[in-house]
Design an enzyme around this catalytic site. Structure first.
Site, PDB file in Angstrom:
ATOM      1  N   HIS A  46       0.806  -1.217   0.000  1.00  0.00           N
ATOM      2  CA  HIS A  46       0.000   0.000   0.000  1.00  0.00           C
ATOM      3  C   HIS A  46       0.842   1.272   0.000  1.00  0.00           C
ATOM      4  O   HIS A  46       0.287   2.371  -0.068  1.00  0.00           O
ATOM      5  CB  HIS A  46      -0.919   0.021   1.222  1.00  0.00           C
ATOM      6  CG  HIS A  46      -1.986  -1.032   1.193  1.00  0.00           C
ATOM      7  ND1 HIS A  46      -3.101  -0.941   0.401  1.00  0.00           N
ATOM      8  CD2 HIS A  46      -2.098  -2.214   1.858  1.00  0.00           C
ATOM      9  CE1 HIS A  46      -3.864  -2.004   0.578  1.00  0.00           C
ATOM     10  NE2 HIS A  46      -3.272  -2.802   1.452  1.00  0.00           N
ATOM     11  N   GLU A  94      -7.041 -13.247   3.511  1.00  0.00           N
ATOM     12  CA  GLU A  94      -7.846 -12.027   3.470  1.00  0.00           C
ATOM     13  C   GLU A  94      -9.104 -12.170   2.621  1.00  0.00           C
ATOM     14  O   GLU A  94      -9.785 -11.176   2.360  1.00  0.00           O
ATOM     15  CB  GLU A  94      -7.016 -10.873   2.907  1.00  0.00           C
ATOM     16  CG  GLU A  94      -5.688 -10.632   3.617  1.00  0.00           C
ATOM     17  CD  GLU A  94      -4.903  -9.504   3.003  1.00  0.00           C
ATOM     18  OE1 GLU A  94      -5.139  -8.348   3.415  1.00  0.00           O
ATOM     19  OE2 GLU A  94      -4.065  -9.765   2.111  1.00  0.00           O
ATOM     20  N   ASP A 129      -9.896  -6.883   4.994  1.00  0.00           N
ATOM     21  CA  ASP A 129     -10.267  -7.356   3.661  1.00  0.00           C
ATOM     22  C   ASP A 129     -11.199  -8.557   3.723  1.00  0.00           C
ATOM     23  O   ASP A 129     -12.030  -8.758   2.831  1.00  0.00           O
ATOM     24  CB  ASP A 129      -9.022  -7.687   2.846  1.00  0.00           C
ATOM     25  CG  ASP A 129      -8.400  -6.447   2.220  1.00  0.00           C
ATOM     26  OD1 ASP A 129      -9.164  -5.554   1.805  1.00  0.00           O
ATOM     27  OD2 ASP A 129      -7.168  -6.365   2.149  1.00  0.00           O
TER      28      ASP A 129
END
Length: 258
Positions: free
Chosen positions: A47, A151, A177
């Site tokens: 990210h 996730e 997630d």
């Protein structure tokens, strides 16, 4: 030069270890995390934009304070795995592992033959020639950890096949997630999400694979400890820093009315 993986050692000895995601790519902040007493840091390159030279310096900062460096790589990027390990990471965190094939590819990219086919390199990790390369290969395969993140609903359903893949050292939960995958975005305490986390942890124990939890409350932490979990990620540096800054300011603002 490759050092012993202190997280692997601590877990083997039954000790509890604590880590933090690092999303602020600052070597000084990584040093602070180590000086604060954390055992490991997960540098987030999924990210966060981090260039290769910057990543090396973040890992050097971790090494300088005896903080074990892990790197979360972008999904499905074997090149990122290679660069993270060549930079000195003692483990790679693989996001959104949904099936055994993805898990197997992560191990293949992370380990040298015969366990995988990581590209050979004689740079930073072997000490630029200080360590005999054949010795480095053996030590790297023994020390470096492959951590898969669960996730997705699909991954929960395939958890047993994922955990059967040789070379998977740890499972890290991804409740945020997961909540989205179950159709309840950001409801990380939704019954479906909690049931999924409990199932992942239970199956990890059954396959003798370490489970790493992300406790959101002190009660979460206590509950996981009672279940034998000994590895925890306590959030991310951005949120920890933001909370500390707000608390610091509020102390002084509250004094105005006293």
């Amino acid at each position: 030069m490759l050092r012993p993986n202190e997280v692997r050692l601590a877990l083997a000895e039954g000790r509890t270890v604590y880590g933090l995601f690092c999303a602020i790519p600052s070597p000084s902040l990584v040093e602070m995390i180590g000086c604060a007493g954390y055992d490991f840091v997960i540098v987030d390159t999924e990210h966060t934009g981090v260039d290769p030279q910057e990543l090396e310096n973040l890992i050097r900062a971790a090494e300088s304070v005896a903080l074990t460096p892990f790197v979360r790589v972008p999904k499905g990027d074997s090149g990122a795995i290679l660069r993270a390990l060549d930079a000195g990471a003692m483990g790679v965190v693989i996001p959104h592992v949904q099936d055994a094939e993805t898990a197997r590819a992560a191990v293949y990219a992370s380990r040298y033959a015969p366990e995988g086919m990581r590209s050979l390199n004689s740079g930073r990790q072997p000490g630029f020639g200080e360590l005999v390369l054949t010795e480095y290969i053996s030590r790297a395969n023994a020390e470096i950890m492959v951590v898969v993140m669960i996730e997705d609903k699909q991954a929960v359903e395939a958890i047993d096949s994922i955990l059967k893949v040789p070379g998977i050292d740890m499972v890290l939960e991804g409740a945020a997630d997961l909540s989205q995958s179950y159709g309840v975005p950001w409801q990380i305490r939704h019954p479906q999400v909690l049931d999924a986390l409990a199932h992942i942890a239970k199956r990890s124990q059954a396959h003798n694979v370490r489970y790493c939890a992300i406790p959101r409350t002190p009660d979460d932490h206590s509950a996981w400890l009672e279940q034998g979990v000994r590895c925890f990620v306590l959030g991310e540096d951005r949120s920890v820093t933001a909370r500390a800054l707000r608390a610091h300011l509020n102390i002084h603002r509250s004094a105005e009315g006293s």
